[in-house]
Design a protein around this motif. Structure first.
Motif, PDB file in Angstrom:
ATOM      1  N   ASN A 213       0.842  -1.193   0.000  1.00  0.00           N
ATOM      2  CA  ASN A 213       0.000   0.000   0.000  1.00  0.00           C
ATOM      3  C   ASN A 213       0.879   1.245   0.000  1.00  0.00           C
ATOM      4  O   ASN A 213       1.706   1.431   0.902  1.00  0.00           O
ATOM      5  CB  ASN A 213      -0.916   0.011   1.223  1.00  0.00           C
ATOM      6  N   ARG A 214       0.712   2.082  -0.998  1.00  0.00           N
ATOM      7  CA  ARG A 214       1.499   3.301  -1.143  1.00  0.00           C
ATOM      8  C   ARG A 214       0.655   4.365  -1.828  1.00  0.00           C
ATOM      9  O   ARG A 214      -0.243   4.042  -2.607  1.00  0.00           O
ATOM     10  CB  ARG A 214       2.749   3.042  -2.002  1.00  0.00           C
ATOM     11  N   PRO A 215       0.970   5.654  -1.597  1.00  0.00           N
ATOM     12  CA  PRO A 215       0.314   6.703  -2.379  1.00  0.00           C
ATOM     13  C   PRO A 215       0.693   6.576  -3.855  1.00  0.00           C
ATOM     14  O   PRO A 215       1.769   6.079  -4.191  1.00  0.00           O
ATOM     15  CB  PRO A 215       0.872   7.996  -1.776  1.00  0.00           C
ATOM     16  N   ALA A 216      -0.176   7.024  -4.720  1.00  0.00           N
ATOM     17  CA  ALA A 216       0.093   6.953  -6.154  1.00  0.00           C
ATOM     18  C   ALA A 216       1.293   7.814  -6.519  1.00  0.00           C
ATOM     19  O   ALA A 216       1.517   8.880  -5.943  1.00  0.00           O
ATOM     20  CB  ALA A 216      -1.131   7.408  -6.943  1.00  0.00           C
ATOM     21  N   GLY A 217       2.075   7.330  -7.455  1.00  0.00           N
ATOM     22  CA  GLY A 217       3.163   8.129  -8.003  1.00  0.00           C
ATOM     23  C   GLY A 217       4.498   7.997  -7.314  1.00  0.00           C
ATOM     24  O   GLY A 217       5.494   8.541  -7.794  1.00  0.00           O
ATOM     25  N   GLU A 218       4.564   7.248  -6.222  1.00  0.00           N
ATOM     26  CA  GLU A 218       5.843   7.090  -5.517  1.00  0.00           C
ATOM     27  C   GLU A 218       6.608   5.902  -6.105  1.00  0.00           C
ATOM     28  O   GLU A 218       6.762   4.862  -5.471  1.00  0.00           O
ATOM     29  CB  GLU A 218       5.598   6.863  -4.027  1.00  0.00           C
ATOM     30  N   THR A 219       7.106   6.058  -7.315  1.00  0.00           N
ATOM     31  CA  THR A 219       7.725   4.938  -8.000  1.00  0.00           C
ATOM     32  C   THR A 219       9.228   5.098  -8.175  1.00  0.00           C
ATOM     33  O   THR A 219       9.859   4.348  -8.908  1.00  0.00           O
ATOM     34  CB  THR A 219       7.086   4.736  -9.388  1.00  0.00           C
ATOM     35  N   GLY A 220       9.842   6.069  -7.500  1.00  0.00           N
ATOM     36  CA  GLY A 220      11.285   6.252  -7.590  1.00  0.00           C
ATOM     37  C   GLY A 220      12.023   5.439  -6.540  1.00  0.00           C
ATOM     38  O   GLY A 220      11.449   4.634  -5.811  1.00  0.00           O
ATOM     39  N   GLY A 221      13.333   5.650  -6.441  1.00  0.00           N
ATOM     40  CA  GLY A 221      14.135   5.006  -5.416  1.00  0.00           C
ATOM     41  C   GLY A 221      14.732   3.687  -5.847  1.00  0.00           C
ATOM     42  O   GLY A 221      14.652   3.278  -7.000  1.00  0.00           O
ATOM     43  N   ASP A 222      15.337   2.995  -4.878  1.00  0.00           N
ATOM     44  CA  ASP A 222      15.991   1.703  -5.093  1.00  0.00           C
ATOM     45  C   ASP A 222      14.959   0.602  -4.874  1.00  0.00           C
ATOM     46  O   ASP A 222      14.665   0.226  -3.739  1.00  0.00           O
ATOM     47  CB  ASP A 222      17.162   1.559  -4.115  1.00  0.00           C
ATOM     48  N   HIS A 223      14.422   0.075  -5.946  1.00  0.00           N
ATOM     49  CA  HIS A 223      13.321  -0.886  -5.823  1.00  0.00           C
ATOM     50  C   HIS A 223      13.759  -2.173  -5.126  1.00  0.00           C
ATOM     51  O   HIS A 223      13.005  -2.734  -4.323  1.00  0.00           O
ATOM     52  CB  HIS A 223      12.766  -1.225  -7.208  1.00  0.00           C
ATOM     53  N   HIS A 224      14.951  -2.638  -5.424  1.00  0.00           N
ATOM     54  CA  HIS A 224      15.427  -3.880  -4.806  1.00  0.00           C
ATOM     55  C   HIS A 224      15.580  -3.696  -3.302  1.00  0.00           C
ATOM     56  O   HIS A 224      15.183  -4.569  -2.513  1.00  0.00           O
ATOM     57  CB  HIS A 224      16.748  -4.310  -5.440  1.00  0.00           C
ATOM     58  N   ALA A 225      16.131  -2.564  -2.882  1.00  0.00           N
ATOM     59  CA  ALA A 225      16.285  -2.287  -1.453  1.00  0.00           C
ATOM     60  C   ALA A 225      14.929  -2.135  -0.779  1.00  0.00           C
ATOM     61  O   ALA A 225      14.716  -2.628   0.346  1.00  0.00           O
ATOM     62  CB  ALA A 225      17.121  -1.025  -1.252  1.00  0.00           C
ATOM     63  N   ASP A 226      13.991  -1.482  -1.459  1.00  0.00           N
ATOM     64  CA  ASP A 226      12.653  -1.300  -0.890  1.00  0.00           C
ATOM     65  C   ASP A 226      11.969  -2.639  -0.635  1.00  0.00           C
ATOM     66  O   ASP A 226      11.395  -2.875   0.429  1.00  0.00           O
ATOM     67  CB  ASP A 226      11.780  -0.471  -1.842  1.00  0.00           C
ATOM     68  N   VAL A 227      12.024  -3.513  -1.638  1.00  0.00           N
ATOM     69  CA  VAL A 227      11.314  -4.777  -1.508  1.00  0.00           C
ATOM     70  C   VAL A 227      12.014  -5.690  -0.499  1.00  0.00           C
ATOM     71  O   VAL A 227      11.355  -6.464   0.223  1.00  0.00           O
ATOM     72  CB  VAL A 227      11.162  -5.444  -2.895  1.00  0.00           C
ATOM     73  N   THR A 228      13.319  -5.594  -0.404  1.00  0.00           N
ATOM     74  CA  THR A 228      14.047  -6.381   0.602  1.00  0.00           C
ATOM     75  C   THR A 228      13.663  -5.934   2.000  1.00  0.00           C
ATOM     76  O   THR A 228      13.491  -6.764   2.913  1.00  0.00           O
ATOM     77  CB  THR A 228      15.554  -6.253   0.388  1.00  0.00           C
ATOM     78  N   ALA A 229      13.500  -4.624   2.195  1.00  0.00           N
ATOM     79  CA  ALA A 229      13.078  -4.108   3.497  1.00  0.00           C
ATOM     80  C   ALA A 229      11.661  -4.567   3.840  1.00  0.00           C
ATOM     81  O   ALA A 229      11.341  -4.805   5.015  1.00  0.00           O
ATOM     82  CB  ALA A 229      13.156  -2.583   3.510  1.00  0.00           C
ATOM     83  N   LEU A 230      10.815  -4.715   2.822  1.00  0.00           N
ATOM     84  CA  LEU A 230       9.433  -5.112   3.056  1.00  0.00           C
ATOM     85  C   LEU A 230       9.297  -6.580   3.434  1.00  0.00           C
ATOM     86  O   LEU A 230       8.571  -6.927   4.377  1.00  0.00           O
ATOM     87  CB  LEU A 230       8.592  -4.835   1.801  1.00  0.00           C
ATOM     88  N   VAL A 231       9.973  -7.467   2.684  1.00  0.00           N
ATOM     89  CA  VAL A 231       9.707  -8.898   2.835  1.00  0.00           C
ATOM     90  C   VAL A 231      10.976  -9.740   2.908  1.00  0.00           C
ATOM     91  O   VAL A 231      10.910 -10.966   2.797  1.00  0.00           O
ATOM     92  CB  VAL A 231       8.819  -9.412   1.681  1.00  0.00           C
ATOM     93  N   GLY A 232      12.119  -9.105   3.113  1.00  0.00           N
ATOM     94  CA  GLY A 232      13.376  -9.848   3.132  1.00  0.00           C
ATOM     95  C   GLY A 232      13.504 -10.837   4.273  1.00  0.00           C
ATOM     96  O   GLY A 232      14.344 -11.754   4.204  1.00  0.00           O
ATOM     97  N   ASP A 233      12.678 -10.694   5.316  1.00  0.00           N
ATOM     98  CA  ASP A 233      12.740 -11.635   6.441  1.00  0.00           C
ATOM     99  C   ASP A 233      11.538 -12.583   6.456  1.00  0.00           C
ATOM    100  O   ASP A 233      11.302 -13.261   7.455  1.00  0.00           O
ATOM    101  CB  ASP A 233      12.829 -10.874   7.760  1.00  0.00           C
ATOM    102  N   TRP A 234      10.783 -12.656   5.345  1.00  0.00           N
ATOM    103  CA  TRP A 234       9.682 -13.598   5.266  1.00  0.00           C
ATOM    104  C   TRP A 234      10.221 -15.000   4.978  1.00  0.00           C
ATOM    105  O   TRP A 234      11.431 -15.193   4.810  1.00  0.00           O
ATOM    106  CB  TRP A 234       8.683 -13.168   4.194  1.00  0.00           C
ATOM    107  N   HIS A 235       9.331 -15.973   4.923  1.00  0.00           N
ATOM    108  CA  HIS A 235       9.746 -17.369   4.807  1.00  0.00           C
ATOM    109  C   HIS A 235      10.510 -17.616   3.504  1.00  0.00           C
ATOM    110  O   HIS A 235      10.333 -16.925   2.493  1.00  0.00           O
ATOM    111  CB  HIS A 235       8.527 -18.291   4.888  1.00  0.00           C
ATOM    112  N   GLU A 236      11.339 -18.642   3.516  1.00  0.00           N
ATOM    113  CA  GLU A 236      12.013 -19.073   2.287  1.00  0.00           C
ATOM    114  C   GLU A 236      10.986 -19.678   1.328  1.00  0.00           C
ATOM    115  O   GLU A 236       9.978 -20.221   1.772  1.00  0.00           O
ATOM    116  CB  GLU A 236      13.090 -20.129   2.615  1.00  0.00           C
ATOM    117  N   PRO A 237      11.183 -19.534   0.011  1.00  0.00           N
ATOM    118  CA  PRO A 237      12.401 -19.035  -0.634  1.00  0.00           C
ATOM    119  C   PRO A 237      12.368 -17.558  -0.973  1.00  0.00           C
ATOM    120  O   PRO A 237      13.099 -17.124  -1.866  1.00  0.00           O
ATOM    121  CB  PRO A 237      12.437 -19.872  -1.912  1.00  0.00           C
TER     122      PRO A 237
END
Length: 364
Positions: A213-237
């Motif tokens: 869930n994010r406001p519309a238009g916030e599509t900049g930044g380091d996408h890989h780092a963002d997604v790792t912060a979101l779910v990097g500690d979830w279950h394998e794989p």
């Protein structure tokens, strides 16, 4: 095919999956087809997509399916999980024939182009931007397959129909096949306001997505780092998949669909198809399939009616109700999957666990 039928001509605006499938389907029933694409060359970006059985049969009939797979499909354990890995519901490997074939979007597009190049009566013009229907007065039918922000739909309806769903999506494909659970499991994991899905592609790599869930238009930044912060500690794989995906290969885009009620798809000799007609959120993994089915129905109706206008009315009566249901159902799944209240999440998860199977929610 009669001479009058075979001499009919169609202009298809847009050379995406829907537009190219339409060109192939119309060519098969004797139409002369010109495809207009605004990009300077043919190509497709994106990650994985699911091809469900009805759409797969259409691609098979058009000669495209054999270009995608070698006849084998991965057998996986799929279903719905929590972030800690606990299964809420499973679908076993015996359901493989009722679940989709997962392919890279670019690979499907390449297969369509390859098949198109073997056909007579199809011309593709790249670098052509259509700004008005007034430019398209030299064909028996005009097919608007120009995407969710369709210029033609906007001209016909005189309104902006695109709606932001309230969440963004990160998508990626591993650089190489990932061993272990990534090749034998799939499905989705639902957290609080965040979802993850993954599935092995037919080429051995794994496609994954993350919605947040994010406001519309916030599509900049380091996408890989963002997604790792979101779910990097979830279950394998899940962490393994992120690690196996090059940071530069992670795509991000806001999720949108079209407002309801949907307008008519037929307008005289002009018809809307694919995302131009019924763009849906990807929560049921059937957006590309809907465009493929549109193409097959449109070709069948044009082959079966002497008058173009009658064929397009019949197409609208068939496809608009079906795709309206799809848009609504996919929107509902998105609402459930993106819930942020912990209390509501607990109730949702208990209800999903009670269902016992989630075949419709496997892979996007």
């Amino acid at each position: 095919m009669s001479g009058s039928m075979s001499s009919r001509s169609a202009l298809v605006v847009g050379a995406g999956i829907g537009g190219l499938t339409t060109a192939l389907a119309l060519s098969r029933v004797g139409w002369q087809v010109t495809v207009l694409e605004r990009a300077p060359e043919l190509g497709e970006v994106g990650a994985g997509l699911s091809i469900w059985p009805r759409a797969w049969k259409i691609l098979d009939d058009l000669g495209v399916a054999d270009r995608l797979v070698d006849g084998t499909r991965p057998a996986i354990q799929a279903g719905l999980r929590r972030p800690d890995g606990r299964w809420l519901a499973k679908v076993g490997v015996d359901a493989a024939e009722r679940t989709p074939v997962m392919v890279h979007r670019a690979r499907l597009h390449e297969a369509l182009v390859s098949e198109l190049e073997t056909r007579d009566g199809i011309e593709v013009r790249t670098g052509v931007t259509v700004t008005s229907l007034a430019e398209l007065d030299d064909a028996d039918v005009v097919v608007a397959a120009d995407g969710i922000r369709s210029t033609i739909r906007k001209e016909l309806h005189q309104r902006e129909d695109v709606r932001y769903a309230g969440y963004t999506a990160y998508r990626g494909v591993t650089a190489e096949p990932v061993p272990g659970d990534a090749s034998t499991t799939g499905g989705e994991t639902w957290g609080t306001g965040v979802r993850v899905g993954y599935a092995p592609l037919v080429d051995g790599r794994t496609y994954w997505f993350v919605t947040a869930n994010r406001p519309a238009g916030e599509t900049g930044g380091d996408h890989h780092a963002d997604v790792t912060a979101l779910v990097g500690d979830w279950h394998e794989p899940i962490p393994q998949l992120l690690a196996a995906t090059p940071p530069s290969a992670v795509l991000r885009g806001d999720i949108c669909d079209l407002r309801l009620p949907l307008k008519r798809f037929d307008h005289g000799r002009v018809v809307l198809l694919g995302d131009a007609a019924h763009a849906t959120t990807p929560n049921l993994g059937q957006g590309a399939c809907a465009a493929i089915e549109d193409a097959a129905v449109l070709a069948a109706q044009l082959a079966g009616h002497a008058r173009v206008e009658s064929a397009l009315v019949a197409y609208d009566r068939t496809r608009r109700p079906a795709t309206s249901r799809l848009v609504r159902a996919s929107r509902l799944v998105g609402v459930l999957g993106q819930v942020e209240s912990g209390t509501v999440v607990a109730v949702r998860d208990a209800g999903l666990a009670g269902l016992g199977a989630v075949a419709g929610l496997l892979s996007r």
